[in-house]
Write a protein that holds these residues in place. Structure first.
Motif, short mmCIF file in Angstrom:
data_model
loop_
_atom_site.label_atom_id
_atom_site.label_comp_id
_atom_site.label_asym_id
_atom_site.label_seq_id
_atom_site.Cartn_x
_atom_site.Cartn_y
_atom_site.Cartn_z
N ALA A 164 24.26 18.35 -50.81
CA ALA A 164 24.32 19.76 -50.43
C ALA A 164 24.23 20.70 -51.62
O ALA A 164 23.79 21.85 -51.47
N THR A 165 24.63 20.25 -52.81
CA THR A 165 24.71 21.16 -53.95
C THR A 165 23.63 20.94 -55.01
O THR A 165 23.25 21.89 -55.70
N MET A 166 23.14 19.71 -55.14
CA MET A 166 22.24 19.41 -56.25
C MET A 166 20.77 19.29 -55.86
O MET A 166 19.90 19.40 -56.71
N ILE A 167 20.47 19.05 -54.58
CA ILE A 167 19.07 18.93 -54.15
C ILE A 167 18.61 20.29 -53.64
O ILE A 167 18.86 20.67 -52.49
N ASN A 168 17.95 21.03 -54.50
CA ASN A 168 17.53 22.39 -54.17
C ASN A 168 16.05 22.40 -53.80
O ASN A 168 15.19 22.79 -54.60
N VAL A 169 15.76 21.95 -52.62
CA VAL A 169 14.38 21.93 -52.12
C VAL A 169 14.33 22.69 -50.80
O VAL A 169 15.17 22.48 -49.92
N LYS A 170 13.35 23.57 -50.70
CA LYS A 170 13.18 24.36 -49.47
C LYS A 170 11.74 24.24 -48.99
O LYS A 170 10.83 23.96 -49.76
N ILE A 171 11.56 24.48 -47.70
CA ILE A 171 10.22 24.49 -47.13
C ILE A 171 9.63 25.89 -47.31
O ILE A 171 10.13 26.87 -46.75
N ALA A 172 8.60 25.97 -48.14
CA ALA A 172 7.98 27.27 -48.43
C ALA A 172 6.88 27.61 -47.43
O ALA A 172 6.52 28.78 -47.28
N TRP A 173 6.35 26.62 -46.77
CA TRP A 173 5.25 26.85 -45.83
C TRP A 173 5.74 27.64 -44.62
O TRP A 173 6.70 27.26 -43.96
N ALA A 174 5.11 28.75 -44.35
CA ALA A 174 5.48 29.60 -43.22
C ALA A 174 4.22 29.95 -42.43
O ALA A 174 3.53 30.94 -42.73
N LEU A 195 19.78 20.96 -44.20
CA LEU A 195 19.25 19.86 -43.40
C LEU A 195 18.08 19.18 -44.09
O LEU A 195 17.95 17.95 -44.06
N PHE A 196 17.22 19.97 -44.74
CA PHE A 196 16.04 19.40 -45.39
C PHE A 196 16.42 18.47 -46.55
O PHE A 196 15.89 17.35 -46.65
N PRO A 197 17.34 18.87 -47.45
CA PRO A 197 17.78 17.91 -48.48
C PRO A 197 18.39 16.64 -47.90
O PRO A 197 18.17 15.54 -48.42
N ALA A 198 19.15 16.79 -46.81
CA ALA A 198 19.73 15.60 -46.17
C ALA A 198 18.64 14.69 -45.61
O ALA A 198 18.74 13.46 -45.69
N ALA A 199 17.58 15.30 -45.08
CA ALA A 199 16.46 14.50 -44.56
C ALA A 199 15.75 13.76 -45.68
O ALA A 199 15.32 12.61 -45.51
N ILE A 200 15.63 14.40 -46.84
CA ILE A 200 15.00 13.74 -47.99
C ILE A 200 15.81 12.52 -48.41
O ILE A 200 15.26 11.44 -48.66
N CYS A 203 15.29 9.74 -46.02
CA CYS A 203 14.00 9.06 -46.23
C CYS A 203 14.07 8.10 -47.41
O CYS A 203 13.53 6.98 -47.35
N VAL A 204 14.73 8.53 -48.48
CA VAL A 204 14.87 7.66 -49.65
C VAL A 204 15.71 6.43 -49.29
O VAL A 204 15.40 5.30 -49.70
N TYR A 205 16.77 6.66 -48.53
CA TYR A 205 17.62 5.55 -48.08
C TYR A 205 16.81 4.57 -47.24
O TYR A 205 16.95 3.35 -47.37
N TRP A 206 15.95 5.10 -46.39
CA TRP A 206 15.09 4.25 -45.57
C TRP A 206 14.10 3.47 -46.44
O TRP A 206 13.86 2.29 -46.22
N LEU A 207 13.56 4.15 -47.45
CA LEU A 207 12.63 3.48 -48.36
C LEU A 207 13.28 2.30 -49.07
O LEU A 207 12.68 1.23 -49.22
N LEU A 208 14.51 2.51 -49.53
CA LEU A 208 15.20 1.47 -50.28
C LEU A 208 15.50 0.24 -49.43
O LEU A 208 15.76 -0.84 -49.96
N GLY A 209 15.45 0.41 -48.12
CA GLY A 209 15.67 -0.72 -47.23
C GLY A 209 14.41 -1.50 -46.92
O GLY A 209 14.47 -2.54 -46.25
N ARG A 210 13.26 -1.01 -47.41
CA ARG A 210 12.01 -1.71 -47.15
C ARG A 210 11.85 -2.91 -48.10
O ARG A 210 12.40 -2.93 -49.19
N LYS A 211 11.08 -3.87 -47.67
CA LYS A 211 10.85 -5.07 -48.46
C LYS A 211 10.07 -4.73 -49.73
O LYS A 211 9.12 -3.94 -49.70
N ASN A 212 10.48 -5.33 -50.84
CA ASN A 212 9.84 -5.15 -52.16
C ASN A 212 9.99 -3.73 -52.71
O ASN A 212 9.30 -3.37 -53.67
#
Length: 237
Positions: A164-174, A195-200, A203-212
């Protein structure tokens, strides 16, 4: 995994207790070279208990030592990794990084102080475990599960705070729909702030669960995707 390393660092004491080239020393060396794998931050507690027992009982206590090592390495691995591998680096790393972002050099000294405290703790716990001996096992046995759960919960809490505090990414597309401009970021904030940083992170957590998939690969994937989306004007800081 750590059996040979464990044997190496207690071998001088074994030689003092059993003598060089004796059958007792060979038996002890064989026992201590067996499988052993635990947290590097708490292994000195096992070492202290081990030396206290062998010093008191000699080679007759080697079976007791083997049982204690087998019984403690699992809980200590969970506790040590949760507290020293995740919780402490997360808390003090976040403090240091936040101060660094603000241009405050005090953060680096906080990080160094935390690491020095861990080093001192590792040294002192060896002395403490050696003095307490096997009684330490019965004293703390019922507390291990609670301590593990508490450390895990605190680690998850700190990760959530960092998201919530360190991932400063926003959706700029409008996108525009006729005369109406759809502000996607505002709509997401109305649903759930950050919500968007949490979604990122999800996604990374999901990636780390993939094989290799490794942490290094995941970092580069996030880096390239963020650069591409930023260049296209989809995301911004």
């Amino acid at each position: 995994m750590q059996g040979s390393g464990y044997l190496y660092h207690i071998l001088p004491q074994l030689r003092k207790m059993y003598g060089d080239g004796t059958e007792e020393l060979k038996t002890a060396m064989k026992a201590h070279s067996q499988f052993f794998n635990t947290s590097n931050f708490l292994n000195t507690i096992v070492t202290g208990i081990d030396l206290a027992i062998e010093e008191k009982e000699g080679i007759d206590g080697i079976d007791t030592v083997s049982g204690i090592k087998a019984g403690l390495m699992g809980p200590f691995a969970a506790i040590g990794d949760s507290i020293f591998g995740a919780l402490i680096p997360t808390i003090f790393g976040a403090l240091a990084a936040n101060m660094a972002i603000q241009g405050n050099p005090v953060g680096i000294f906080i990080w160094i102080a935390a690491q020095l405290a861990v080093i001192v703790f590792r040294w002192k716990q060896l002395e403490f475990a050696y003095k307490e001996g096997v009684s330490l096992v019965t004293t703390m046995q019922h507390r291990l599960t609670a301590l593990t759960d508490a450390a895990t919960l605190m680690g998850v809490f700190m990760v959530g705070a960092l998201v919530a505090t360190m991932i400063n990414v926003k959706i700029a597309w409008a996108p525009s729909l006729g005369d109406v401009t759809l502000n996607i970021q505002n709509n997401l904030d109305m649903i759930l702030p950050r919500l968007f940083p949490a979604a990122i992170v999800g996604c990374v957590y999901w990636l780390l669960g993939r094989k290799n998939m490794t942490a290094t690969r995941a970092i580069f994937i996030v880096l390239f995707v963020c650069i591409a989306l930023s260049a296209l004007g989809v995301i911004s800081k």
